[in-house]
Design an enzyme around this catalytic site. Structure first.
Site, PDB file in Angstrom:
ATOM      1  N   TYR A   1     -63.045  19.388  36.899  1.00 10.74           N
ATOM      2  CA  TYR A   1     -63.284  20.695  37.524  1.00 10.74           C
ATOM      3  C   TYR A   1     -62.561  21.734  36.681  1.00 10.74           C
ATOM      4  O   TYR A   1     -62.317  21.527  35.493  1.00 10.74           O
ATOM      5  CB  TYR A   1     -62.797  20.572  38.983  1.00 10.74           C
TER       6      TYR A   1
ATOM      7  N   LYS B   1     -68.343  20.998  41.131  1.00 11.59           N
ATOM      8  CA  LYS B   1     -68.044  21.316  42.537  1.00 11.59           C
ATOM      9  C   LYS B   1     -68.379  20.105  43.412  1.00 11.59           C
ATOM     10  O   LYS B   1     -67.651  19.767  44.337  1.00 11.59           O
ATOM     11  CB  LYS B   1     -68.844  22.537  42.996  1.00 11.59           C
TER      12      LYS B   1
ATOM     13  N   GLU C   1     -73.103  29.098  44.188  1.00 10.05           N
ATOM     14  CA  GLU C   1     -71.928  29.176  43.313  1.00 10.05           C
ATOM     15  C   GLU C   1     -72.184  30.045  42.085  1.00 10.05           C
ATOM     16  O   GLU C   1     -73.180  29.862  41.373  1.00 10.05           O
ATOM     17  CB  GLU C   1     -71.551  27.758  42.841  1.00 10.05           C
ATOM     18  N   ASP C   2     -71.255  30.939  41.819  1.00  9.23           N
ATOM     19  CA  ASP C   2     -71.219  31.688  40.561  1.00  9.23           C
ATOM     20  C   ASP C   2     -72.496  32.471  40.245  1.00  9.23           C
ATOM     21  O   ASP C   2     -72.954  32.504  39.092  1.00  9.23           O
ATOM     22  CB  ASP C   2     -70.821  30.757  39.402  1.00  9.23           C
TER      23      ASP C   2
ATOM     24  N   ASP D   1     -67.938  31.651  46.375  1.00 11.02           N
ATOM     25  CA  ASP D   1     -67.097  32.686  45.767  1.00 11.02           C
ATOM     26  C   ASP D   1     -66.741  33.768  46.778  1.00 11.02           C
ATOM     27  O   ASP D   1     -65.650  34.343  46.718  1.00 11.02           O
ATOM     28  CB  ASP D   1     -67.811  33.288  44.547  1.00 11.02           C
TER      29      ASP D   1
ATOM     30  N   ALA E   1     -62.672  44.230  42.554  1.00  8.15           N
ATOM     31  CA  ALA E   1     -63.355  44.322  43.843  1.00  8.15           C
ATOM     32  C   ALA E   1     -64.798  43.870  43.676  1.00  8.15           C
ATOM     33  O   ALA E   1     -65.738  44.619  43.918  1.00  8.15           O
ATOM     34  CB  ALA E   1     -63.253  45.750  44.361  1.00  8.15           C
ATOM     35  N   GLY E   2     -64.964  42.631  43.227  1.00 10.93           N
ATOM     36  CA  GLY E   2     -66.302  42.075  43.024  1.00 10.93           C
ATOM     37  C   GLY E   2     -66.631  41.076  44.121  1.00 10.93           C
ATOM     38  O   GLY E   2     -66.187  41.214  45.263  1.00 10.93           O
ATOM     39  N   THR E   3     -67.400  40.048  43.758  1.00 11.74           N
ATOM     40  CA  THR E   3     -67.856  39.054  44.724  1.00 11.74           C
ATOM     41  C   THR E   3     -66.667  38.433  45.461  1.00 11.74           C
ATOM     42  O   THR E   3     -66.619  38.416  46.693  1.00 11.74           O
ATOM     43  CB  THR E   3     -68.635  37.954  43.967  1.00 11.74           C
TER      44      THR E   3
ATOM     45  N   ASN F   1     -60.089  32.844  36.928  1.00 13.53           N
ATOM     46  CA  ASN F   1     -60.241  31.587  36.204  1.00 13.53           C
ATOM     47  C   ASN F   1     -61.151  31.810  35.001  1.00 13.53           C
ATOM     48  O   ASN F   1     -61.941  32.752  35.004  1.00 13.53           O
ATOM     49  CB  ASN F   1     -60.906  30.538  37.125  1.00 13.53           C
TER      50      ASN F   1
ATOM     51  N   ASN G   1     -60.801  27.918  45.728  1.00 12.49           N
ATOM     52  CA  ASN G   1     -61.651  27.568  46.871  1.00 12.49           C
ATOM     53  C   ASN G   1     -61.883  26.062  47.002  1.00 12.49           C
ATOM     54  O   ASN G   1     -62.325  25.590  48.047  1.00 12.49           O
ATOM     55  CB  ASN G   1     -62.963  28.371  46.846  1.00 12.49           C
TER      56      ASN G   1
HETATM   57  N1  LIG Z   1     -59.345  30.972  42.508  1.00 12.08           N
HETATM   58  C1  LIG Z   1     -60.501  30.980  43.112  1.00 12.08           C
HETATM   59  O1  LIG Z   1     -60.764  30.216  44.022  1.00 12.08           O
HETATM   60  C2  LIG Z   1     -61.548  31.949  42.681  1.00 12.08           C
HETATM   61  C3  LIG Z   1     -62.709  32.080  43.442  1.00 12.08           C
HETATM   62  C4  LIG Z   1     -63.696  32.990  43.042  1.00 12.08           C
HETATM   63  C5  LIG Z   1     -63.503  33.733  41.897  1.00 12.08           C
HETATM   64  N2  LIG Z   1     -62.360  33.569  41.178  1.00 12.08           N
HETATM   65  C6  LIG Z   1     -62.151  34.307  39.944  1.00 12.08           C
HETATM   66  O2  LIG Z   1     -62.194  35.683  40.188  1.00 12.08           O
HETATM   67  C7  LIG Z   1     -62.758  36.342  39.080  1.00 12.08           C
HETATM   68  C8  LIG Z   1     -63.881  37.248  39.560  1.00 12.08           C
HETATM   69  O3  LIG Z   1     -64.927  36.484  40.093  1.00 12.08           O
HETATM   70  P1  LIG Z   1     -66.098  37.179  40.892  1.00 12.08           P
HETATM   71  O4  LIG Z   1     -67.036  36.122  41.282  1.00 12.08           O
HETATM   72  O5  LIG Z   1     -65.558  38.071  41.938  1.00 12.08           O
HETATM   73  O6  LIG Z   1     -66.747  38.069  39.730  1.00 12.08           O
HETATM   74  P2  LIG Z   1     -67.400  39.529  39.859  1.00 12.08           P
HETATM   75  O7  LIG Z   1     -68.013  39.809  38.559  1.00 12.08           O
HETATM   76  O8  LIG Z   1     -68.245  39.610  41.062  1.00 12.08           O
HETATM   77  O9  LIG Z   1     -66.138  40.479  40.089  1.00 12.08           O
HETATM   78  C9  LIG Z   1     -65.235  40.847  39.101  1.00 12.08           C
HETATM   79  C10 LIG Z   1     -64.828  42.278  39.377  1.00 12.08           C
HETATM   80  O10 LIG Z   1     -63.776  42.642  38.494  1.00 12.08           O
HETATM   81  C11 LIG Z   1     -64.045  43.946  38.072  1.00 12.08           C
HETATM   82  N3  LIG Z   1     -63.339  44.280  36.840  1.00 12.08           N
HETATM   83  C12 LIG Z   1     -63.699  44.036  35.555  1.00 12.08           C
HETATM   84  N4  LIG Z   1     -62.817  44.571  34.703  1.00 12.08           N
HETATM   85  C13 LIG Z   1     -61.884  45.185  35.455  1.00 12.08           C
HETATM   86  C14 LIG Z   1     -60.699  45.926  35.141  1.00 12.08           C
HETATM   87  N5  LIG Z   1     -60.341  46.147  33.888  1.00 12.08           N
HETATM   88  N6  LIG Z   1     -59.964  46.380  36.188  1.00 12.08           N
HETATM   89  C15 LIG Z   1     -60.328  46.159  37.462  1.00 12.08           C
HETATM   90  N7  LIG Z   1     -61.422  45.466  37.806  1.00 12.08           N
HETATM   91  C16 LIG Z   1     -62.196  44.992  36.822  1.00 12.08           C
HETATM   92  C17 LIG Z   1     -65.551  43.998  37.919  1.00 12.08           C
HETATM   93  O11 LIG Z   1     -66.053  45.328  37.864  1.00 12.08           O
HETATM   94  C18 LIG Z   1     -65.992  43.243  39.159  1.00 12.08           C
HETATM   95  O12 LIG Z   1     -66.160  44.081  40.274  1.00 12.08           O
HETATM   96  C19 LIG Z   1     -63.212  35.260  38.116  1.00 12.08           C
HETATM   97  O13 LIG Z   1     -62.287  35.104  37.074  1.00 12.08           O
HETATM   98  C20 LIG Z   1     -63.242  34.023  38.954  1.00 12.08           C
HETATM   99  O14 LIG Z   1     -62.910  32.868  38.210  1.00 12.08           O
HETATM  100  C21 LIG Z   1     -61.394  32.696  41.540  1.00 12.08           C
HETATM  101  O1  LIG Z   2     -64.540  27.375  40.166  1.00  8.94           O
HETATM  102  C1  LIG Z   2     -63.376  27.699  40.444  1.00  8.94           C
HETATM  103  O2  LIG Z   2     -62.395  27.164  39.907  1.00  8.94           O
HETATM  104  C2  LIG Z   2     -63.083  28.678  41.540  1.00  8.94           C
HETATM  105  C3  LIG Z   2     -64.079  29.731  41.734  1.00  8.94           C
HETATM  106  O3  LIG Z   2     -65.246  29.305  42.364  1.00  8.94           O
HETATM  107  C4  LIG Z   2     -64.366  30.544  40.510  1.00  8.94           C
HETATM  108  O4  LIG Z   2     -65.510  30.950  40.335  1.00  8.94           O
HETATM  109  O5  LIG Z   2     -63.433  30.815  39.755  1.00  8.94           O
HETATM  110 MN   LIG Z   3     -67.056  30.092  41.600  1.00  8.07          MN
END
Ligand SMILES: NC(=O)c1ccc[n+]([C@@H]2O[C@H](COP(=O)([O-])OP(=O)(O)OC[C@H]3O[C@@H](n4cnc5c(N)ncnc54)[C@H](O)[C@@H]3O)[C@@H](O)[C@H]2O)c1
Ligand SMILES: O=C(O)C[C@H](O)C(=O)O
Ligand SMILES: [Mn+2]
Length: 543
Positions: free
Chosen positions: A92, A165, A236-237, A260, A293-295, A405, A450
């Site tokens: 993973y 996943k 996912e993603d 997400d 402030a994305g997904t 990530n 997650n």
């Molecule tokens: N740890 C977890 O369980 C987990 C779960 C989901 C997503 N994530 C991580 O979160 C990150 C975002 O994922 P997502 O699905 O929300 O993607 P996304 O593309 O929907 O959201 C990312 C957001 O970040 C913003 N962004 C980009 N550059 C920026 C900057 N310089 N300053 C402020 N904001 C900025 C984008 O405009 C967007 O709104 C990824 O790296 C993903 O791996 C982690």
């Molecule tokens: O895949 C992961 O490790 C967590 C999350 O779903 C992500 O998109 O970063």
């Molecule tokens: Mn994901």
């Protein structure tokens, strides 16, 4: 070799390799096709682990494990069961990210995935049917790979995240691996590197959006529901412009969730509740800053908002606790290009004397003094020492979760956060982090991923034959992890360790199933949630 023998040895769901007994070998026409020793699964596991250990790099280790997975699922999961903490980062996140980047170079096997093409909508149903090969599918993880982790668009390569996943689902919760289906929706890609790569394996054109895209998604959902009426559908993603739209379209009619948005919302709320257990503070006293402030960022905000409303706040009062920061800086009601989800969490310029200067994280932290800061921005290193010190100057136990990530995109390292705050920060990271030794205390770092939540959530929904997933069940699940960590210990983690993932996934599944039953959302009659979860659980032993 007879047709049966060939079919069995090449079927990862049936293959036992050297564990086929003499009688089985005779019956199946396998006599003489394997070395004469008959091994137990424990012996095979020891041998396989030795081979795993002999691999020099994490990517080689992954390739070895995926080959084992392709050949013999039972043995793979028996081995993973014994080494779950060691294997999670390999099958993973984060090593799955390397395999996605090198998908065509490493390609050997489609791993029983279904490849749906935006160019062949007429083939959607046949695609799912062929990939399932008559198996009783209960769980589908689908990706269109527009937003793989924080790495952007990876086209068909992204199928590896769906496979990964699902591996975690089986290892953590015990879903039968023959009852799952990973799906790639190949809608093209905007990744120029892939389009220029002569070895790229997906549709070689720009990503399709709009009606043509949504038509294929709809055909996919309809075929999926028709062929596998008892299944749960996990998204996912997907990209920011599609993820919420798709979820909203289907969430009231079928058992489905977006990992997400909702899985991440759950793990962050669970982590905050764990942190507040340690600091003995109330969620009602927190100021929450979402950086990115994305997904994921907006999924997190919505889950925390639900919690605040359950604590007695009105929606308007709850929203006053949030500060959403994206590329534009702090999001105001008059900011351009807000997404529908962002519009729900904006602030008013009149609240600040220097609103026009709040265009970067440092300025916002200075103006707001957040007590909770969550990073889902995909921007590495953005939680800098000066920003963290500023935050920590105004709150006793800053809650800081850099979640982007894979590893190379994290907003900060756990070790730095502990050091910069003199051990006061309550930290969770997206990928696994080692313990941090600081001033004689060992700080354990929770994995704010997650993966801690979706296996138990999904398994509970499947076991209880849930019609839909609603906010009541999500909320119950967020509270299910409480009590697993001993928060009285100095340096305790805000989330339970991955070493206990099978234990807490089971608890989570039971809580989820109970919530479904309590709300009469089960399709089939079920009397005991605990029993339903136990009955569904698959164990990696040869049948
Ligand atoms: N740890 C977890 O369980 C987990 C779960 C989901 C997503 N994530 C991580 O979160 C990150 C975002 O994922 P997502 O699905 O929300 O993607 P996304 O593309 O929907 O959201 C990312 C957001 O970040 C913003 N962004 C980009 N550059 C920026 C900057 N310089 N300053 C402020 N904001 C900025 C984008 O405009 C967007 O709104 C990824 O790296 C993903 O791996 C982690
Ligand atoms: O895949 C992961 O490790 C967590 C999350 O779903 C992500 O998109 O970063
Ligand atoms: Mn994901």
């Amino acid at each position: 070799m007879t047709q049966t023998a060939d079919t069995i040895l090449n079927n990862p769901f049936l293959n036992k390799g050297t564990a086929f007994t003499k009688a089985e070998r005779q019956e199946l026409g396998l006599t003489g096709t394997l070395p004469s020793a008959v091994q137990t699964i424990e012996e095979q596991t020891t041998q396989a682990y030795g081979q795993f250990q002999s691999k020099a790099t994490r990517l080689e280790k992954r390739i070895f494990l995926m080959n084992l997975f392709n050949e013999n699922r039972t043995l793979f999961y028996h081995l993973m069961d014994e080494h779950v903490v060691e294997f999670m980062p390999i099958v993973y996140d984060p090593v799955v990210a390397d395999s996605i980047e090198q998908y065509n170079q490493l390609f050997l096997d489609p791993q029983n995935a279904a490849f749906v093409s935006v160019d062949a909508p007429e083939d959607v149903e046949a695609t799912l049917k062929n990939a399932a090969e008559g198996r009783d599918i209960r769980l589908v993880v689908v990706t269109d790979a527009e937003g793989i982790l924080g790495m952007g668009d990876w086209g068909v390569n992204g199928v590896d995240i769906a496979v990964g996943k699902l591996m975690v689902y089986t290892a953590a919760a015990g879903i039968d691996p023959s009852q799952v289906l990973p799906v790639s929706i190949d809608a093209g890609t905007n990744n120029q590197k892939l389009l220029d790569d002569p070895m790229y394996l997906g549709n070689r054109h720009k990503r399709v959006y709009g009606d043509q895209y949504y038509d294929v998604i709809d055909k996919f959902v309809k075929a999926e529901q028709k062929l596998f009426p008892e299944s749960l559908l996990h998204w996912e993603d997907f990209g920011r412009s599609n993820a919420q739209v798709i979820l909203d379209k289907y969430k009231d009619d079928i058992a489905t969730f977006n990992d997400d948005i909702q899985g991440t919302g759950m793990v962050v709320l669970a982590g905050i509740l764990g942190a507040l257990n340690i600091s003995k503070e109330s969620i009602k006293d927190q100021k929450i800053l979402s950086f990115g402030a994305g997904t994921a960022g907006m999924g997190i905000a919505n889950q925390i908002m639900d919690e605040l409303m359950q604590a007695g706040l009105t929606e308007a009062e709850a929203k006053q606790h949030f500060y959403a920061v994206d590329k534009q800086g702090l999001l105001f009601d008059d900011t351009d290009d807000l997404t529908p989800a962002q519009k729900e969490f904006t602030r008013s310029r009149s609240e600040f004397s220097n609103a026009d200067e709040l265009t970067n994280l440092e300025a916002v932290v200075k103006a707001v003094h957040p007590t909770v800061m969550i990073g889902t921005s995909t921007q590495p290193g953005t939680f800098t020492e000066s920003i963290i010190k500023e935050m920590a100057a105004h709150t006793e136990r800053p809650i800081i979760f850099p979640l982007s990530n894979p590893t190379k995109l994290a907003e900060a390292k756990a070790e730095d956060l502990i050091k910069w705050t003199d051990g006061r920060a309550l930290v969770a990271t997206g990928i696994p982090a080692d313990d941090v030794e600081y001033n004689g205390v060992t700080y354990q770092i929770g994995q704010g991923n997650n993966a801690l939540m979706y296996p138990g959530l999904g398994f509970g929904l499947i076991a209880s034959t849930a019609k839909v997933l609603n906010s009541e069940t999500l909320s119950a699940a967020c509270h299910a992890l409480g009590g697993i960590v001993d928060t009285s210990k100095p340096g305790a983690a805000v989330l339970p360790p991955v070493a206990k993932i099978t234990e807490f996934s089971q608890k989570l599944a039971e809580v989820v199933a109970q919530s479904v039953i309590d709300q009469k959302l089960n399709k089939e009659p079920i009397t005991s949630a605990k029993q339903a979860v136990a009955d569904m659980k698959w164990v990696p032993e040869y049948k």
